[in-house]
Design a protein around this motif. Structure first.
Motif, PDB file in Angstrom:
ATOM      1  N   ILE A 119      12.021  46.643  29.655  1.00 23.35           N
ATOM      2  CA  ILE A 119      11.539  48.016  29.497  1.00 23.35           C
ATOM      3  C   ILE A 119      12.057  48.932  30.588  1.00 23.35           C
ATOM      4  O   ILE A 119      12.512  50.053  30.320  1.00 23.35           O
ATOM      5  CB  ILE A 119       9.987  48.035  29.441  1.00 23.35           C
ATOM      6  N   SER A 120      12.023  48.473  31.836  1.00 26.59           N
ATOM      7  CA  SER A 120      12.496  49.322  32.930  1.00 26.59           C
ATOM      8  C   SER A 120      13.996  49.611  32.794  1.00 26.59           C
ATOM      9  O   SER A 120      14.473  50.660  33.225  1.00 26.59           O
ATOM     10  CB  SER A 120      12.210  48.662  34.282  1.00 26.59           C
ATOM     11  N   PHE A 121      14.755  48.693  32.175  1.00 21.01           N
ATOM     12  CA  PHE A 121      16.193  48.916  31.948  1.00 21.01           C
ATOM     13  C   PHE A 121      16.389  49.898  30.790  1.00 21.01           C
ATOM     14  O   PHE A 121      17.257  50.768  30.850  1.00 21.01           O
ATOM     15  CB  PHE A 121      16.898  47.595  31.656  1.00 21.01           C
ATOM     16  N   PHE A 122      15.575  49.731  29.728  1.00 17.86           N
ATOM     17  CA  PHE A 122      15.659  50.662  28.610  1.00 17.86           C
ATOM     18  C   PHE A 122      15.391  52.089  29.075  1.00 17.86           C
ATOM     19  O   PHE A 122      16.005  53.042  28.592  1.00 17.86           O
ATOM     20  CB  PHE A 122      14.648  50.284  27.522  1.00 17.86           C
ATOM     21  N   GLU A 123      14.438  52.221  30.011  1.00 18.84           N
ATOM     22  CA  GLU A 123      14.016  53.545  30.477  1.00 18.84           C
ATOM     23  C   GLU A 123      14.740  53.982  31.747  1.00 18.84           C
ATOM     24  O   GLU A 123      14.419  55.027  32.310  1.00 18.84           O
ATOM     25  CB  GLU A 123      12.502  53.543  30.681  1.00 18.84           C
ATOM     26  N   LYS A 124      15.695  53.169  32.200  1.00 15.33           N
ATOM     27  CA  LYS A 124      16.519  53.483  33.366  1.00 15.33           C
ATOM     28  C   LYS A 124      15.686  53.760  34.620  1.00 15.33           C
ATOM     29  O   LYS A 124      15.973  54.675  35.384  1.00 15.33           O
ATOM     30  CB  LYS A 124      17.443  54.673  33.063  1.00 15.33           C
ATOM     31  N   GLU A 125      14.651  52.939  34.806  1.00 11.52           N
ATOM     32  CA  GLU A 125      13.770  53.107  35.956  1.00 11.52           C
ATOM     33  C   GLU A 125      13.574  51.808  36.724  1.00 11.52           C
ATOM     34  O   GLU A 125      12.593  51.639  37.437  1.00 11.52           O
ATOM     35  CB  GLU A 125      12.402  53.639  35.488  1.00 11.52           C
ATOM     36  N   PHE A 126      14.504  50.880  36.577  1.00  7.27           N
ATOM     37  CA  PHE A 126      14.307  49.571  37.190  1.00  7.27           C
ATOM     38  C   PHE A 126      14.616  49.604  38.693  1.00  7.27           C
ATOM     39  O   PHE A 126      15.394  50.424  39.170  1.00  7.27           O
ATOM     40  CB  PHE A 126      15.180  48.512  36.508  1.00  7.27           C
ATOM     41  N   LEU A 145      20.804  43.575  22.483  1.00  5.16           N
ATOM     42  CA  LEU A 145      20.194  44.436  23.495  1.00  5.16           C
ATOM     43  C   LEU A 145      20.173  45.889  23.040  1.00  5.16           C
ATOM     44  O   LEU A 145      19.203  46.617  23.307  1.00  5.16           O
ATOM     45  CB  LEU A 145      20.944  44.283  24.816  1.00  5.16           C
ATOM     46  N   HIS A 146      21.213  46.333  22.340  1.00  2.00           N
ATOM     47  CA  HIS A 146      21.223  47.688  21.782  1.00  2.00           C
ATOM     48  C   HIS A 146      20.076  47.854  20.781  1.00  2.00           C
ATOM     49  O   HIS A 146      19.370  48.871  20.786  1.00  2.00           O
ATOM     50  CB  HIS A 146      22.554  47.964  21.074  1.00  2.00           C
ATOM     51  N   GLU A 183      12.618  52.456  21.821  1.00  2.00           N
ATOM     52  CA  GLU A 183      12.632  53.922  21.872  1.00  2.00           C
ATOM     53  C   GLU A 183      11.990  54.554  20.641  1.00  2.00           C
ATOM     54  O   GLU A 183      11.468  55.679  20.711  1.00  2.00           O
ATOM     55  CB  GLU A 183      14.070  54.427  22.019  1.00  2.00           C
ATOM     56  N   THR A 184      12.005  53.855  19.512  1.00  2.00           N
ATOM     57  CA  THR A 184      11.438  54.407  18.279  1.00  2.00           C
ATOM     58  C   THR A 184      10.016  53.937  18.016  1.00  2.00           C
ATOM     59  O   THR A 184       9.462  54.197  16.933  1.00  2.00           O
ATOM     60  CB  THR A 184      12.330  54.046  17.072  1.00  2.00           C
ATOM     61  N   GLY A 185       9.415  53.228  18.986  1.00  2.00           N
ATOM     62  CA  GLY A 185       8.014  52.850  18.871  1.00  2.00           C
ATOM     63  C   GLY A 185       7.724  51.624  18.041  1.00  2.00           C
ATOM     64  O   GLY A 185       6.579  51.408  17.615  1.00  2.00           O
ATOM     65  N   TYR A 186       8.712  50.799  17.797  1.00  2.00           N
ATOM     66  CA  TYR A 186       8.510  49.560  17.035  1.00  2.00           C
ATOM     67  C   TYR A 186       7.506  48.654  17.756  1.00  2.00           C
ATOM     68  O   TYR A 186       7.530  48.532  18.985  1.00  2.00           O
ATOM     69  CB  TYR A 186       9.855  48.850  16.864  1.00  2.00           C
ATOM     70  N   ALA A 187       6.634  48.036  16.981  1.00  2.00           N
ATOM     71  CA  ALA A 187       5.628  47.133  17.558  1.00  2.00           C
ATOM     72  C   ALA A 187       6.191  45.714  17.616  1.00  2.00           C
ATOM     73  O   ALA A 187       6.190  44.988  16.618  1.00  2.00           O
ATOM     74  CB  ALA A 187       4.347  47.171  16.731  1.00  2.00           C
ATOM     75  N   PHE A 188       6.698  45.334  18.774  1.00  2.00           N
ATOM     76  CA  PHE A 188       7.261  43.995  18.964  1.00  2.00           C
ATOM     77  C   PHE A 188       6.169  42.939  18.878  1.00  2.00           C
ATOM     78  O   PHE A 188       5.068  43.126  19.404  1.00  2.00           O
ATOM     79  CB  PHE A 188       7.918  43.880  20.338  1.00  2.00           C
ATOM     80  N   THR A 189       6.475  41.829  18.240  1.00  2.00           N
ATOM     81  CA  THR A 189       5.602  40.658  18.347  1.00  2.00           C
ATOM     82  C   THR A 189       5.687  40.108  19.763  1.00  2.00           C
ATOM     83  O   THR A 189       4.684  39.737  20.367  1.00  2.00           O
ATOM     84  CB  THR A 189       6.021  39.575  17.331  1.00  2.00           C
TER      85      THR A 189
END
Length: 430
Positions: free
Chosen positions: A270-277, A249-250, A257-263
């Motif tokens: 995403i909402s948890f990564f951005e603390k907006e869930f 998860l880290h 956060e660094t813009g990696y293009a996930f497959t």
């Protein structure tokens, strides 16, 4: 008939391997069980990553929550009912709090909480008081009933006896999970004479107390808990799996956060990564969701995320070594340099982890998280603190035990004849 007093036309029973049967006659309890928020607990394991060590540990927080409810129901209906010290008006709020005390747990519980700095007790309150099916059912009792249930779980309810049934050093929560976890892991440590304890429990204004004659049954319960923590709950292999899960998860958060293009985009995270869930997004997560992502991320181009997911899914866990941070703190810096030279990112492949438990504590007034001790009721009615009467409990009372480990991928270090790998292993084992 008022909803709070309504009974089902026929008693419902759940067949249970620990308590044999779980009995439900109250309409409120039955309706709460059938809410989507409570049913979600079927998809949250009680013991997180422990199933990777004890293969039978697949039981859920749904099962445990029903078990806690049943123990409290028995205490109230079979033991306390009719006693002057017990207020029958507290029955329903106590049963609901017992049933719902774990409602806010997330997937893989404590590991998930650590990564996103969350508190499952906070989310229990949110579910009870928010726009949920559970809140709607509880509100049928009275507009303030959801808050009363939340207050019991939050330990702020004015009736301390009610709180002690759900949360104390001898509560229904512990009595269920010790036996249930022992049953599903196949160990013998967590078994104790619960029937005896229930028979000698007595209500007082402040808390549940134990008749003097039940002291030895309580000693057995305390020691069962002590042994379960060190043989099951803090098992180093389970902790290894938890370390890898947290690092997955880290890594996913870092890549986002660094813009990696996930497959496979981490849509649910995403909402948890951005603390907006929102609460709805929290409730939508369960362990099947996380495991699906881990399966898919095994094919990601990022070698660290792919490797960590493969390790978790296919149980290629990290090895561990004893680690004393007080005397070996210099070792970490040395190891980090060696790991970097070996092409391993120490942020993900060199992890220290600590576990700590206080099996029983006496009263320490004013201290943070002070614990109310277990009291024995003597024949003359006086109350005596347990460790004053029991040499067994006194021997472990107030003694916190802490265990430190360092985790690393031994399989990579052992692959090949690189002298650097040997040096790393020598430092780890030294």
């Amino acid at each position: 008939m008022a909803y709070e007093n309504e009974k089902l036309p026929e008693e419902k029973v759940f067949k249970d391997p620990v308590h044999r049967y779980i009995h439900v006659r109250d309409r409120v309890i039955w309706d709460v069980i059938n809410t989507r928020e409570f049913q979600r607990l079927r998809r949250i394991r009680q013991l997180g990553t422990t199933y990777l060590v004890f293969h039978g540990a697949e039981h859920s927080r749904f099962q445990h929550s029903l078990g806690v409810y049943e123990i409290v129901r028995r205490i109230i209906d079979d033991g306390f009912s009719g006693r002057a010290e017990w207020n029958e008006e507290q029955r329903l709020v106590t049963l609901c709090a017992a049933l719902l005390h774990d409602l806010g747990h997330g997937p893989f519980s404590h590991a998930f909480e650590k990564v996103f700095n969350l508190d499952h007790e906070h989310f229990t309150q949110e579910i009870l008081l928010g726009q949920t099916e559970v809140h709607e059912v509880l509100s049928r009792v009275s507009p303030d009933f959801p808050q009363k249930v939340a207050d019991v779980i939050n330990k702020t309810y004015p009736d301390k006896l009610v709180v002690s049934l759900i949360s104390s050093q001898i509560d229904a929560d512990r009595m269920d999970y010790l036996q249930r976890d022992a049953y599903y892991t196949g160990v013998s440590y967590g078994h104790f004479d619960m029937e005896r304890i229930l028979r000698v429990m007595r209500p007082t204004e402040e808390q549940v107390v134990i008749k003097e004659s039940g002291m030895h049954a309580v000693e057995d319960y305390i020691m069962s808990r002590y042994q379960m923590y060190w043989q099951v709950y803090f098992h180093p292999v389970s902790r290894s799996a938890e370390v890898i899960l947290m690092k997955i998860l880290h890594r996913a958060r870092y890549l986002h956060e660094t813009g990696y293009a996930f497959t496979q985009e981490p849509t649910h995270f995403i909402s948890f990564f951005e603390k907006e869930f929102k609460l709805k997004q929290y409730i939508a997560l369960d362990e099947s969701v996380l495991l699906t992502y881990f399966q898919l991320w095994m094919e990601e181009e990022d070698p660290i995320l792919s490797d960590l997911c493969d390790r978790f899914v296919n149980r290629r866990l990290f090895q561990y070594a004893e680690f004393d941070p007080a005397s070996q703190y210099m070792k970490i810096g040395e190891l980090m340099k060696l790991f970097q030279q070996a092409g391993l990112d120490p942020e993900y492949y060199l992890v220290t982890d600590s576990s700590s438990d206080l099996p029983y504590d006496f009263y320490r007034p004013g201290e943070e998280n002070e614990r109310v001790p277990i009291y024995l009721q003597m024949k003359n009615g006086d109350l005596r603190e347990l460790s004053r009467m029991s040499d067994v409990v006194d021997a472990i009372s107030g003694k916190r035990r802490t265990d430190h480990k360092i985790y690393y991928p031994e399989d990579i270090l052992m692959d090949g004849s690189n002298l650097l790998h040997e040096e790393i292993l020598e430092v780890l084992r030294g």
